[in-house]
Design a protein around this motif. Structure first.
Motif, PDB file in Angstrom:
ATOM      1  N   ALA A 156      37.744  49.515  37.310  1.00 42.53           N
ATOM      2  CA  ALA A 156      38.735  49.658  38.392  1.00 42.53           C
ATOM      3  C   ALA A 156      38.639  48.540  39.419  1.00 42.53           C
ATOM      4  CB  ALA A 156      38.581  51.028  39.069  1.00 42.53           C
ATOM      5  N   VAL A 157      38.468  47.296  38.931  1.00 39.39           N
ATOM      6  CA  VAL A 157      38.432  46.175  39.874  1.00 39.39           C
ATOM      7  C   VAL A 157      39.848  45.868  40.345  1.00 39.39           C
ATOM      8  CG1 VAL A 157      36.333  45.150  38.943  1.00 39.39           C
ATOM      9  CG2 VAL A 157      38.537  44.508  37.968  1.00 39.39           C
ATOM     10  N   SER A 158      39.971  45.507  41.608  1.00 38.67           N
ATOM     11  CA  SER A 158      41.284  45.170  42.154  1.00 38.67           C
ATOM     12  C   SER A 158      41.117  44.139  43.252  1.00 38.67           C
ATOM     13  CB  SER A 158      41.998  46.415  42.710  1.00 38.67           C
ATOM     14  OG  SER A 158      41.374  46.854  43.899  1.00 38.67           O
ATOM     15  N   LYS A 159      42.234  43.494  43.596  1.00 38.54           N
ATOM     16  CA  LYS A 159      42.249  42.523  44.681  1.00 38.54           C
ATOM     17  C   LYS A 159      43.558  42.669  45.433  1.00 38.54           C
ATOM     18  CE  LYS A 159      39.858  39.099  46.533  1.00 38.54           C
ATOM     19  NZ  LYS A 159      38.453  39.280  46.976  1.00 38.54           N
ATOM     20  N   GLY A 160      43.483  42.656  46.756  1.00 39.79           N
ATOM     21  CA  GLY A 160      44.687  42.790  47.553  1.00 39.79           C
ATOM     22  C   GLY A 160      45.059  44.247  47.749  1.00 39.79           C
ATOM     23  N   SER A 161      46.337  44.469  48.080  1.00 45.02           N
ATOM     24  CA  SER A 161      46.819  45.823  48.343  1.00 45.02           C
ATOM     25  C   SER A 161      48.124  46.063  47.609  1.00 45.02           C
ATOM     26  CB  SER A 161      47.032  46.034  49.848  1.00 45.02           C
ATOM     27  OG  SER A 161      47.984  45.110  50.349  1.00 45.02           O
ATOM     28  N   HIS A 162      48.394  47.324  47.314  1.00 48.60           N
ATOM     29  CA  HIS A 162      49.615  47.733  46.615  1.00 48.60           C
ATOM     30  C   HIS A 162      49.809  46.978  45.296  1.00 48.60           C
ATOM     31  CE1 HIS A 162      50.263  49.814  50.288  1.00 48.60           C
ATOM     32  NE2 HIS A 162      50.637  48.742  50.981  1.00 48.60           N
ATOM     33  N   LEU A 219      46.160  41.868  42.252  1.00 50.14           N
ATOM     34  CA  LEU A 219      45.601  42.515  41.063  1.00 50.14           C
ATOM     35  C   LEU A 219      45.443  44.012  41.302  1.00 50.14           C
ATOM     36  CD1 LEU A 219      44.295  42.095  38.208  1.00 50.14           C
ATOM     37  CD2 LEU A 219      42.085  42.037  39.390  1.00 50.14           C
ATOM     38  N   PRO A 220      46.174  44.849  40.549  1.00 55.29           N
ATOM     39  CA  PRO A 220      45.953  46.292  40.635  1.00 55.29           C
ATOM     40  C   PRO A 220      44.657  46.673  39.934  1.00 55.29           C
ATOM     41  CG  PRO A 220      47.521  45.824  38.913  1.00 55.29           C
ATOM     42  CD  PRO A 220      47.199  44.506  39.554  1.00 55.29           C
ATOM     43  N   GLU A 221      44.275  47.928  40.040  1.00 56.21           N
ATOM     44  CA  GLU A 221      43.034  48.376  39.413  1.00 56.21           C
ATOM     45  C   GLU A 221      43.053  48.073  37.915  1.00 56.21           C
ATOM     46  OE1 GLU A 221      42.170  52.416  40.235  1.00 56.21           O
ATOM     47  OE2 GLU A 221      41.647  52.050  42.332  1.00 56.21           O
ATOM     48  N   THR A 222      41.996  47.437  37.454  1.00 58.21           N
ATOM     49  CA  THR A 222      41.909  46.998  36.066  1.00 58.21           C
ATOM     50  C   THR A 222      40.506  47.289  35.547  1.00 58.21           C
ATOM     51  OG1 THR A 222      43.479  45.209  36.489  1.00 58.21           O
ATOM     52  CG2 THR A 222      42.135  45.026  34.514  1.00 58.21           C
ATOM     53  N   SER A 223      40.445  47.822  34.349  1.00 59.63           N
ATOM     54  CA  SER A 223      39.156  48.102  33.718  1.00 59.63           C
ATOM     55  C   SER A 223      39.136  47.527  32.317  1.00 59.63           C
ATOM     56  CB  SER A 223      38.906  49.618  33.640  1.00 59.63           C
ATOM     57  OG  SER A 223      38.865  50.195  34.923  1.00 59.63           O
ATOM     58  N   PHE A 224      37.981  47.034  31.905  1.00 61.79           N
ATOM     59  CA  PHE A 224      37.807  46.565  30.521  1.00 61.79           C
ATOM     60  C   PHE A 224      36.332  46.541  30.201  1.00 61.79           C
ATOM     61  CE2 PHE A 224      37.655  42.700  33.106  1.00 61.79           C
ATOM     62  CZ  PHE A 224      36.506  42.092  32.636  1.00 61.79           C
ATOM     63  N   VAL A 225      36.043  46.477  28.927  1.00 60.91           N
ATOM     64  CA  VAL A 225      34.671  46.289  28.461  1.00 60.91           C
ATOM     65  C   VAL A 225      34.711  45.331  27.288  1.00 60.91           C
ATOM     66  CG1 VAL A 225      34.831  48.339  26.988  1.00 60.91           C
ATOM     67  CG2 VAL A 225      32.592  47.427  27.602  1.00 60.91           C
ATOM     68  N   VAL A 226      33.757  44.432  27.245  1.00 62.57           N
ATOM     69  CA  VAL A 226      33.661  43.501  26.113  1.00 62.57           C
ATOM     70  C   VAL A 226      32.193  43.359  25.740  1.00 62.57           C
ATOM     71  CG1 VAL A 226      33.730  41.523  27.691  1.00 62.57           C
ATOM     72  CG2 VAL A 226      34.172  41.184  25.275  1.00 62.57           C
ATOM     73  N   ASP A 227      31.929  43.504  24.452  1.00 63.92           N
ATOM     74  CA  ASP A 227      30.565  43.417  23.922  1.00 63.92           C
ATOM     75  C   ASP A 227      30.405  42.172  23.070  1.00 63.92           C
ATOM     76  OD1 ASP A 227      29.303  45.921  24.837  1.00 63.92           O
ATOM     77  OD2 ASP A 227      30.834  46.888  23.600  1.00 63.92           O
ATOM     78  N   SER A 228      29.180  41.792  22.817  1.00 62.58           N
ATOM     79  CA  SER A 228      28.901  40.690  21.902  1.00 62.58           C
ATOM     80  C   SER A 228      29.558  40.960  20.554  1.00 62.58           C
ATOM     81  CB  SER A 228      27.397  40.520  21.713  1.00 62.58           C
ATOM     82  OG  SER A 228      26.782  40.120  22.901  1.00 62.58           O
ATOM     83  N   GLY A 229      30.165  39.932  20.002  1.00 64.04           N
ATOM     84  CA  GLY A 229      30.813  40.087  18.708  1.00 64.04           C
ATOM     85  C   GLY A 229      32.198  40.685  18.773  1.00 64.04           C
ATOM     86  N   GLU A 230      32.736  40.847  20.009  1.00 62.57           N
ATOM     87  CA  GLU A 230      34.060  41.442  20.154  1.00 62.57           C
ATOM     88  C   GLU A 230      34.998  40.513  20.914  1.00 62.57           C
ATOM     89  OE1 GLU A 230      33.111  46.238  20.309  1.00 62.57           O
ATOM     90  OE2 GLU A 230      34.050  45.236  22.013  1.00 62.57           O
ATOM     91  N   VAL A 231      36.287  40.697  20.631  1.00 60.28           N
ATOM     92  CA  VAL A 231      37.334  40.059  21.425  1.00 60.28           C
ATOM     93  C   VAL A 231      38.087  41.166  22.142  1.00 60.28           C
ATOM     94  CG1 VAL A 231      39.454  38.695  21.384  1.00 60.28           C
ATOM     95  CG2 VAL A 231      37.586  38.143  19.811  1.00 60.28           C
ATOM     96  N   THR A 232      38.110  41.112  23.464  1.00 60.94           N
ATOM     97  CA  THR A 232      38.858  42.090  24.251  1.00 60.94           C
ATOM     98  C   THR A 232      40.095  41.413  24.834  1.00 60.94           C
ATOM     99  OG1 THR A 232      36.963  43.461  24.811  1.00 60.94           O
ATOM    100  CG2 THR A 232      38.825  43.538  26.319  1.00 60.94           C
ATOM    101  N   ILE A 233      41.238  42.025  24.608  1.00 61.87           N
ATOM    102  CA  ILE A 233      42.503  41.500  25.118  1.00 61.87           C
ATOM    103  C   ILE A 233      42.899  42.295  26.360  1.00 61.87           C
ATOM    104  CG2 ILE A 233      44.926  41.037  24.606  1.00 61.87           C
ATOM    105  CD1 ILE A 233      43.061  39.506  22.795  1.00 61.87           C
ATOM    106  N   VAL A 234      43.157  41.609  27.449  1.00 62.69           N
ATOM    107  CA  VAL A 234      43.643  42.249  28.668  1.00 62.69           C
ATOM    108  C   VAL A 234      44.986  41.629  29.023  1.00 62.69           C
ATOM    109  CG1 VAL A 234      43.228  42.680  31.109  1.00 62.69           C
ATOM    110  CG2 VAL A 234      41.327  42.728  29.503  1.00 62.69           C
TER     111      VAL A 234
END
Length: 291
Positions: free
Chosen positions: A7-13, A17-32
């Motif tokens: 739930a990282v965000s920057k600024g307001s409203h 950047l609105p609230e955003t969550s992701f996870v990326v592990d070794s050996g993976e490609v995460t698309i956001v």
């Protein structure tokens, strides 16, 4: 290695950047998916420890130390942050990147690096390039074929001392096929590196695993303690080191790491996975009567 953003965000409203969550592990490609205004760059800076979010938190292997993120995560080709200037020659950009990893910056090394990248892309089934390495080296960065550009910048970022993970920001802005840079990312991830790609929704929708991955939400992540998020300091971008002799330098900022060259002997590669994350959560504006 695991990078988790909760739930990282920057600024307001929701801007930038609105609230955003992701996870990326070794050996993976995460698309956001992030494509509006400054959103891709802001998210890329937060994901690589170069900007402090206003809310939420980001950790690397459970640590909320932003210095650790900056040391181990390279921010690759981010618009107006770490991208090489459009009018410099490819050879100039490569000379600077090679200097970061302590390798020879001579012409033969530059041409060999281009040749290696072309060969690797061809091995991965990408469209062969008909021009020679010397012809490509003289091109301004704006004219370098997208797949070659992304291969070169990503491979060289991983060769910097200490770098284990990459954040690739807006590769779709260069044109070309999304499947090309996705193929390159999967190849890099197969060497046990975590890869985070920030791109627009239309490009993400064209990737072969996107629909399947999007239907499988990421595992809920534990929220960090407020004190851990509050400890993240604002840290300016790392300045680029001086370029090699006779090189005016590109002004590219980045981090530095160490990894075997892609065409040097490599350990057996695992099959990488792609994780697509429903990227952002828009919060209703409390002042909007229609919200």
């Amino acid at each position: 290695m695991r990078i988790e953003a909760i739930a990282v965000s920057k600024g307001s409203h929701g801007a930038p950047l609105p609230e955003t969550s992701f996870v990326v592990d070794s050996g993976e490609v995460t698309i956001v998916e992030a494509e509006t205004g400054d959103r891709p760059v802001v998210l890329a800076l937060i994901a690589s420890g170069r900007m402090v979010p206003d809310s939420g938190g980001i950790t690397l292997d459970g640590s909320a130390d932003p210095a650790l993120l900056r040391e181990r995560v390279a921010l690759v080709d981010a618009p107006e942050i770490s991208e090489p200037p459009a009018d410099i020659k490819l050879s100039t950009a490569l000379r600077e990147e090679l200097s970061y990893s302590g390798r020879s910056t001579g012409r033969s090394s530059i041409l060999q690096t281009i040749t290696d990248a072309l060969h690797t892309n061809h091995e991965q089934g990408l469209t062969p390039e008909t021009r020679s390495a010397a012809e490509l080296a003289s091109l301004p960065m704006r004219d370098v074929p997208p797949a070659l550009r992304i291969r070169l910048l990503a491979e060289l970022a991983l060769s910097r001392p200490g770098v284990d993970a990459l954040v690739l920001s807006s590769p779709d802005r260069h044109g070309g096929l999304p499947t090309d840079w996705h193929t390159i990312a999967l190849d890099l991830a197969s060497r046990h590196h975590p890869l985070l790609i920030i791109c627009g929704a239309p490009s993400a929708a064209l990737l072969p695993t996107h629909a399947v991955a999007a239907a499988q939400p990421a595992t809920p992540l534990p929220l960090p303690t407020p004190s851990a998020a509050a400890q993240l300091p604002d840290v300016p971008l790392t300045p680029a080191p001086a370029a090699g002799e006779g090189d005016e330098g590109s002004g590219v900022a980045g981090v530095y790491g160490q990894s075997p060259h892609p065409l040097h002997p490599q350990p057996p590669r695992a099959t990488p996975a792609t994780r697509a994350t429903p990227t952002t959560t828009e919060r209703p504006n409390p002042q909007d009567p229609d919200a």
